[in-house]
Design a protein around this motif. Sequence first.
Motif, short mmCIF file in Angstrom:
data_model
loop_
_atom_site.label_atom_id
_atom_site.label_comp_id
_atom_site.label_asym_id
_atom_site.label_seq_id
_atom_site.Cartn_x
_atom_site.Cartn_y
_atom_site.Cartn_z
N ASN A 1 -5.78 1.04 -3.75
CA ASN A 1 -6.75 2.06 -4.13
C ASN A 1 -7.62 1.62 -5.31
N GLY A 2 -8.05 0.34 -5.30
CA GLY A 2 -8.96 -0.18 -6.31
C GLY A 2 -8.31 -0.65 -7.58
N ILE A 3 -6.97 -0.53 -7.69
CA ILE A 3 -6.26 -0.94 -8.91
C ILE A 3 -5.36 -2.13 -8.59
N ARG A 4 -5.55 -3.22 -9.32
CA ARG A 4 -4.75 -4.42 -9.08
C ARG A 4 -3.36 -4.26 -9.65
N LEU A 5 -2.36 -4.62 -8.86
CA LEU A 5 -0.97 -4.53 -9.30
C LEU A 5 -0.66 -5.68 -10.24
N ALA A 6 0.17 -5.40 -11.24
CA ALA A 6 0.66 -6.48 -12.10
C ALA A 6 1.64 -7.35 -11.31
N PRO A 7 1.71 -8.65 -11.60
CA PRO A 7 2.65 -9.52 -10.87
C PRO A 7 4.08 -8.99 -10.96
N GLY A 8 4.71 -8.84 -9.81
CA GLY A 8 6.07 -8.31 -9.75
C GLY A 8 6.14 -6.80 -9.76
N GLU A 9 5.01 -6.13 -9.86
CA GLU A 9 4.99 -4.65 -9.89
C GLU A 9 5.10 -4.10 -8.48
N ALA A 10 5.93 -3.09 -8.29
CA ALA A 10 6.11 -2.43 -6.99
C ALA A 10 5.64 -0.99 -7.11
N VAL A 11 4.82 -0.56 -6.16
CA VAL A 11 4.32 0.82 -6.15
C VAL A 11 4.50 1.40 -4.75
N PRO A 12 4.67 2.73 -4.63
CA PRO A 12 4.84 3.33 -3.30
C PRO A 12 3.53 3.38 -2.52
N LEU A 13 3.66 3.29 -1.20
CA LEU A 13 2.51 3.42 -0.30
C LEU A 13 2.49 4.84 0.28
N ASN A 14 1.33 5.47 0.19
CA ASN A 14 1.13 6.79 0.79
C ASN A 14 0.11 6.69 1.91
N LEU A 15 0.17 7.65 2.85
CA LEU A 15 -0.77 7.63 3.97
C LEU A 15 -2.20 7.60 3.47
N LYS A 16 -3.02 6.78 4.14
CA LYS A 16 -4.46 6.60 3.86
C LYS A 16 -4.71 5.78 2.59
N ASP A 17 -3.67 5.18 2.00
CA ASP A 17 -3.90 4.29 0.86
C ASP A 17 -4.66 3.05 1.31
N ASP A 18 -5.59 2.58 0.46
CA ASP A 18 -6.30 1.32 0.70
C ASP A 18 -5.52 0.20 0.03
N VAL A 19 -5.28 -0.87 0.77
CA VAL A 19 -4.55 -2.02 0.25
C VAL A 19 -5.39 -3.26 0.50
N THR A 20 -5.56 -4.09 -0.54
CA THR A 20 -6.29 -5.35 -0.41
C THR A 20 -5.38 -6.50 -0.78
N LEU A 21 -5.21 -7.44 0.14
CA LEU A 21 -4.45 -8.67 -0.10
C LEU A 21 -5.46 -9.82 -0.08
N GLY A 22 -5.68 -10.46 -1.24
CA GLY A 22 -6.72 -11.48 -1.29
C GLY A 22 -8.07 -10.83 -1.05
N ASN A 23 -8.76 -11.26 0.01
CA ASN A 23 -10.02 -10.60 0.37
C ASN A 23 -9.90 -9.84 1.69
N LEU A 24 -8.66 -9.54 2.12
CA LEU A 24 -8.42 -8.80 3.35
C LEU A 24 -8.09 -7.35 3.03
N ASP A 25 -8.81 -6.43 3.63
CA ASP A 25 -8.64 -5.00 3.35
C ASP A 25 -7.84 -4.33 4.47
N PHE A 26 -6.96 -3.40 4.07
CA PHE A 26 -6.13 -2.67 5.00
C PHE A 26 -6.13 -1.18 4.63
N VAL A 27 -5.74 -0.34 5.59
CA VAL A 27 -5.47 1.09 5.32
C VAL A 27 -4.08 1.39 5.86
N PHE A 28 -3.27 2.06 5.03
CA PHE A 28 -1.91 2.41 5.44
C PHE A 28 -1.94 3.71 6.23
N ALA A 29 -1.44 3.68 7.45
CA ALA A 29 -1.45 4.88 8.30
C ALA A 29 -0.22 4.90 9.16
#
Length: 421
Positions: A393-421
């Motif tokens: 959701n536009g906020i970069r995770l700190a290395p080793g940081e774990a956060v929960p995924l909620n429906l419709k969350d936007d996730v970006t790995l590198g330059n690849l964008d995903f939506v959790f559904a």
Amino acid sequence: MDEIMHCRIMGKNCLKVSVSNEDRKNYIYKMWINNPMEGFVKGNERIEDGINYLVYYVDTLKPINAVYKEGMLNLEELSHLIFSVCKTRERLRKYMLPGLHIILSEKYIYKDLDSSDFSFVYLPLQDVHIENTLADYLIGMVDYDDEELVEAIYDVYTMKDDEGWPEVLRQRLINLREQRRIFSVEPTDNVSMDRTFMAESKRDGNLEKPKEVKPDRVKDALCYGGIYLVVTSVAVYSIIEEFLLENYEVILLGVGVVAMSLLAATIITRVLTPSIYERIMEVIGTKNKRKEKKSEETDFGNTLLEEIITKEADYGKTVYIEAPKPKNMLYGQGDNHFNIDLNSLPITIGRMEGNADIVINNKSISKLHAKIYAGDEGILIEDLYSTNGTIKNGIRLAPGEAVPLNLKDDVTLGNLDFVFA
């Protein structure tokens, strides 16, 4: 503020707009100049005749009103465009920059024809009076053969004066794509792979030609069937006349004649009337499937009845039926065609085969990029000290940081964008 001017500087196409001294001292202007962001046309300062200008080089880009013709925007193209609008706004929010300074006009939204990426013009100036006409443009450019897509555009068009309309449209498009994935015969990735294979095969000249459909030769089939009946009748009559047969021998002779007749009928039908043969096989196959299905339904019914009886014993007269678990997926967005199934956790995502559970061959993905696993808070995503980072959701995770995924969350790995559904 003066209007945006088209010009050529050192043989390159540019946009330029004059900048006042007050604007140059403004926080928005300073942040924009000092922090160039992906997805925007880069702006550079230039002084001409003592006047400060903000110059945008657009020589290698093309405005979308010159790219698309009427009716060209299908679901994929429109999703890519609207996703890019929303993504650029998210990047602005990271630097606390207002999104209203993006010019959402078909004249100032550019597309790189080589990479198919969209670029936007951002005016970090105080007095912005550029009319945003993107919603009106989409009404004329959408593919009118796609009724659901047209309906989505018209529903959002009524709120075009609201700054948040692109986010609303994006959600409508995500839902529409999910529905079509569910009801499609094959997954999107397989369809894309099939299209790629067909295109490559056609280019290489190795495309397999469709099988030639042979017409039914009904007259020939009847002719050969008649000949077989005459020959069989003569043979049977000759055997009966020549030999004195016992009762069981007559029965064996009859069984043999019937068996040979079935074999002959099968061969004649398959060779001379293939469509009739296929229909017969379909009927036989359908009957077998019905029997299997009925058997499965019976078994399922007995199992379900046993479960209900057991649960009634445990809970009194209330029958407890567990709801099916939702299908957890990371759906690729824009040009990203990777979909990641999250129903079997934990998984690791990376570029290194043999070490990562999900291998994504993309240079922006680290050898071991992220980990997704089930925790007390639900499904968690953790960055594994990746080079280009994991963004939620536009906020970069700190290395080793774990956060929960909620429906419709936007996730970006590198330059690849995903939506959790």
